[in-house]
Write an enzyme that holds these catalytic residues in place. Structure first.
Site, PDB file in Angstrom:
ATOM      1  N   ILE A   1       5.744  -3.425  -7.331  1.00 43.09           N
ATOM      2  CA  ILE A   1       4.942  -2.215  -7.549  1.00 43.09           C
ATOM      3  C   ILE A   1       5.528  -1.093  -6.688  1.00 43.09           C
ATOM      4  O   ILE A   1       5.440  -1.152  -5.450  1.00 43.09           O
ATOM      5  CB  ILE A   1       3.463  -2.440  -7.171  1.00 43.09           C
ATOM      6  CG1 ILE A   1       2.895  -3.648  -7.935  1.00 43.09           C
ATOM      7  CG2 ILE A   1       2.638  -1.187  -7.443  1.00 43.09           C
ATOM      8  CD1 ILE A   1       1.516  -4.076  -7.496  1.00 43.09           C
ATOM      9  N   ARG A  47      12.733   3.580   0.314  1.00 47.44           N
ATOM     10  CA  ARG A  47      11.410   3.623  -0.328  1.00 47.44           C
ATOM     11  C   ARG A  47      11.519   3.974  -1.815  1.00 47.44           C
ATOM     12  O   ARG A  47      12.395   4.728  -2.211  1.00 47.44           O
ATOM     13  CB  ARG A  47      10.519   4.656   0.354  1.00 47.44           C
ATOM     14  CG  ARG A  47      10.145   4.280   1.758  1.00 47.44           C
ATOM     15  CD  ARG A  47       9.206   5.311   2.346  1.00 47.44           C
ATOM     16  NE  ARG A  47       7.971   5.388   1.596  1.00 47.44           N
ATOM     17  CZ  ARG A  47       7.215   6.473   1.537  1.00 47.44           C
ATOM     18  NH1 ARG A  47       7.570   7.576   2.165  1.00 47.44           N
ATOM     19  NH2 ARG A  47       6.101   6.463   0.833  1.00 47.44           N
ATOM     20  N   HIS A  52       5.077  -8.371  -4.293  1.00 49.97           N
ATOM     21  CA  HIS A  52       3.699  -8.703  -3.910  1.00 49.97           C
ATOM     22  C   HIS A  52       3.365 -10.162  -4.214  1.00 49.97           C
ATOM     23  O   HIS A  52       2.732 -10.444  -5.244  1.00 49.97           O
ATOM     24  CB  HIS A  52       2.718  -7.798  -4.671  1.00 49.97           C
ATOM     25  CG  HIS A  52       2.707  -6.391  -4.187  1.00 49.97           C
ATOM     26  ND1 HIS A  52       1.719  -5.896  -3.366  1.00 49.97           N
ATOM     27  CD2 HIS A  52       3.577  -5.382  -4.381  1.00 49.97           C
ATOM     28  CE1 HIS A  52       1.979  -4.621  -3.088  1.00 49.97           C
ATOM     29  NE2 HIS A  52       3.094  -4.286  -3.697  1.00 49.97           N
ATOM     30  N   GLU A  65       1.132 -11.988  -3.069  1.00 50.40           N
ATOM     31  CA  GLU A  65      -0.319 -12.246  -3.073  1.00 50.40           C
ATOM     32  C   GLU A  65      -0.918 -12.057  -4.465  1.00 50.40           C
ATOM     33  O   GLU A  65      -2.035 -12.502  -4.735  1.00 50.40           O
ATOM     34  CB  GLU A  65      -1.021 -11.343  -2.040  1.00 50.40           C
ATOM     35  CG  GLU A  65      -1.235  -9.884  -2.432  1.00 50.40           C
ATOM     36  CD  GLU A  65       0.021  -9.014  -2.326  1.00 50.40           C
ATOM     37  OE1 GLU A  65       1.115  -9.549  -2.076  1.00 50.40           O
ATOM     38  OE2 GLU A  65      -0.105  -7.788  -2.520  1.00 50.40           O
ATOM     39  N   GLY A  90       0.864  -1.171   0.000  1.00 48.89           N
ATOM     40  CA  GLY A  90       0.000   0.000   0.000  1.00 48.89           C
ATOM     41  C   GLY A  90       0.902   1.223   0.000  1.00 48.89           C
ATOM     42  O   GLY A  90       1.873   1.258  -0.739  1.00 48.89           O
ATOM     43  N   GLU A  91       0.618   2.141   0.860  1.00 52.91           N
ATOM     44  CA  GLU A  91       1.469   3.321   0.999  1.00 52.91           C
ATOM     45  C   GLU A  91       1.831   3.411   2.478  1.00 52.91           C
ATOM     46  O   GLU A  91       0.952   3.605   3.324  1.00 52.91           O
ATOM     47  CB  GLU A  91       0.694   4.561   0.522  1.00 52.91           C
ATOM     48  CG  GLU A  91       1.569   5.698   0.115  1.00 52.91           C
ATOM     49  CD  GLU A  91       2.569   5.329  -0.975  1.00 52.91           C
ATOM     50  OE1 GLU A  91       2.177   4.677  -1.954  1.00 52.91           O
ATOM     51  OE2 GLU A  91       3.758   5.686  -0.838  1.00 52.91           O
ATOM     52  N   SER A  92       3.124   3.254   2.773  1.00 50.46           N
ATOM     53  CA  SER A  92       3.508   3.151   4.183  1.00 50.46           C
ATOM     54  C   SER A  92       3.177   4.416   4.975  1.00 50.46           C
ATOM     55  O   SER A  92       2.838   4.347   6.161  1.00 50.46           O
ATOM     56  CB  SER A  92       4.990   2.796   4.296  1.00 50.46           C
ATOM     57  OG  SER A  92       5.773   3.691   3.551  1.00 50.46           O
ATOM     58  N   CYS A 103       6.104  -5.314   0.729  1.00 50.12           N
ATOM     59  CA  CYS A 103       6.253  -3.982   0.150  1.00 50.12           C
ATOM     60  C   CYS A 103       6.109  -2.884   1.221  1.00 50.12           C
ATOM     61  O   CYS A 103       6.996  -2.742   2.033  1.00 50.12           O
ATOM     62  CB  CYS A 103       5.280  -3.832  -1.016  1.00 50.12           C
ATOM     63  SG  CYS A 103       5.876  -2.643  -2.203  1.00 50.12           S
TER      64      CYS A 103
HETATM   65  N1  GLN Z   1       5.975   2.909  -2.370  1.00 51.83           N
HETATM   66  C1  GLN Z   1       5.194   2.440  -1.263  1.00 51.83           C
HETATM   67  C2  GLN Z   1       5.689   3.059   0.054  1.00 51.83           C
HETATM   68  O1  GLN Z   1       6.673   3.685   0.071  1.00 51.83           O
HETATM   69  C3  GLN Z   1       5.191   0.941  -1.188  1.00 51.83           C
HETATM   70  C4  GLN Z   1       4.607   0.370  -2.473  1.00 51.83           C
HETATM   71  C5  GLN Z   1       3.806  -0.875  -2.278  1.00 51.83           C
HETATM   72  O2  GLN Z   1       3.498  -1.306  -1.168  1.00 51.83           O
HETATM   73  N2  GLN Z   1       3.392  -1.444  -3.377  1.00 51.83           N
HETATM   74  O3  GLN Z   1       5.052   2.901   1.046  1.00 51.83           O
END
Ligand code: GLN
Length: 206
Positions: A145, A117, A181, A183, A59-61, A90
């Protein structure tokens, strides 16, 4: 339970939580079930008391951190990951790391690694590769991703797969982490590895 009994009851399955705050938690839950465990979506901190292991999806940390702080989740999660089996993919891997760079950011600090990141560029650079891993069964599809890079690892971290000489799948005691990923692929070897880790850990605890 009688281990020799082939009629394994549902009660004997480990129960693995999937943090369902953002990211593809449903795909992880499906993967966990296909890998032979029960999966529950974790949305409240008190649910951490009832699970044998936890998946922190991608996701987005930064967004993860905001939600976790807002919900008062972060402290309970921090305590959980210190001792209980946790698999971060990720953004989940970023959250588990001891040190995060590019830019520096708060983390749960349990995986002895420095994670950079977005190290491979922007969304458009996301890629699917075939790679050898230390898991049996031949090359595996790895879906990246906006992937982070594990730039440095401590001595207790086992590297299970690499990309361009950098680790992409690592294990450290009760922690498993991937910069890709799993999953999103049909291959369940990595989720099975985590289910095994949860089983081993539960056996030690009981
Ligand atoms: N770029 C995202 C981050 O810095 C991580 C990307 C992902 O989980 N697919 O949180």
């Amino acid at each position: 339970m009688d281990e020799s009994n082939p009629n394994t009851t549902p009660e004997s399955l480990p129960c693995i939580g999937v943090l369902a705050i953002q990211g593809d938690f449903d795909a992880h839950a499906i993967a966990i079930r296909e890998a032979g465990a029960e999966a529950v979506l974790v949305r409240k901190p008190e649910q951490l008391d009832d699970i044998d292991g936890l998946v922190i999806p991608g996701g987005e940390s930064t967004t993860f951190l905001k939600f976790l702080e807002r919900d008062g989740f972060l402290d309970r999660l921090q305590a959980f990951v210190r001792t209980r089996p946790t698999f971060g993919t990720c953004a989940g891997c970023i959250l588990l790391a001891k040190e995060v760079t590019h830019p520096a950011q708060q983390s749960l600090g349990v995986l002895d690694a420095t994670v950079e990141r977005n190290a491979y560029g922007r969304q458009i650079d996301s890629v699917i590769e075939e790679a050898e891993t230390k898991l049996e069964g031949g090359p595996m599809e790895l879906v990246y991703i906006r992937a982070p890079r594990i730039a440095k690892t401590g001595p207790s971290v086992k590297v299970l797969a690499e990309r361009d000489g950098f680790p992409v799948l690592v294990e450290q005691g009760h922690i498993l982490a991937a910069t890709f990923h799993p999953e999103l692929s049909a291959d369940r070897r990595i989720h099975r590895r985590f289910v095994d880790l949860v089983r081993e850990h539960s056996a030690v605890r009981s």
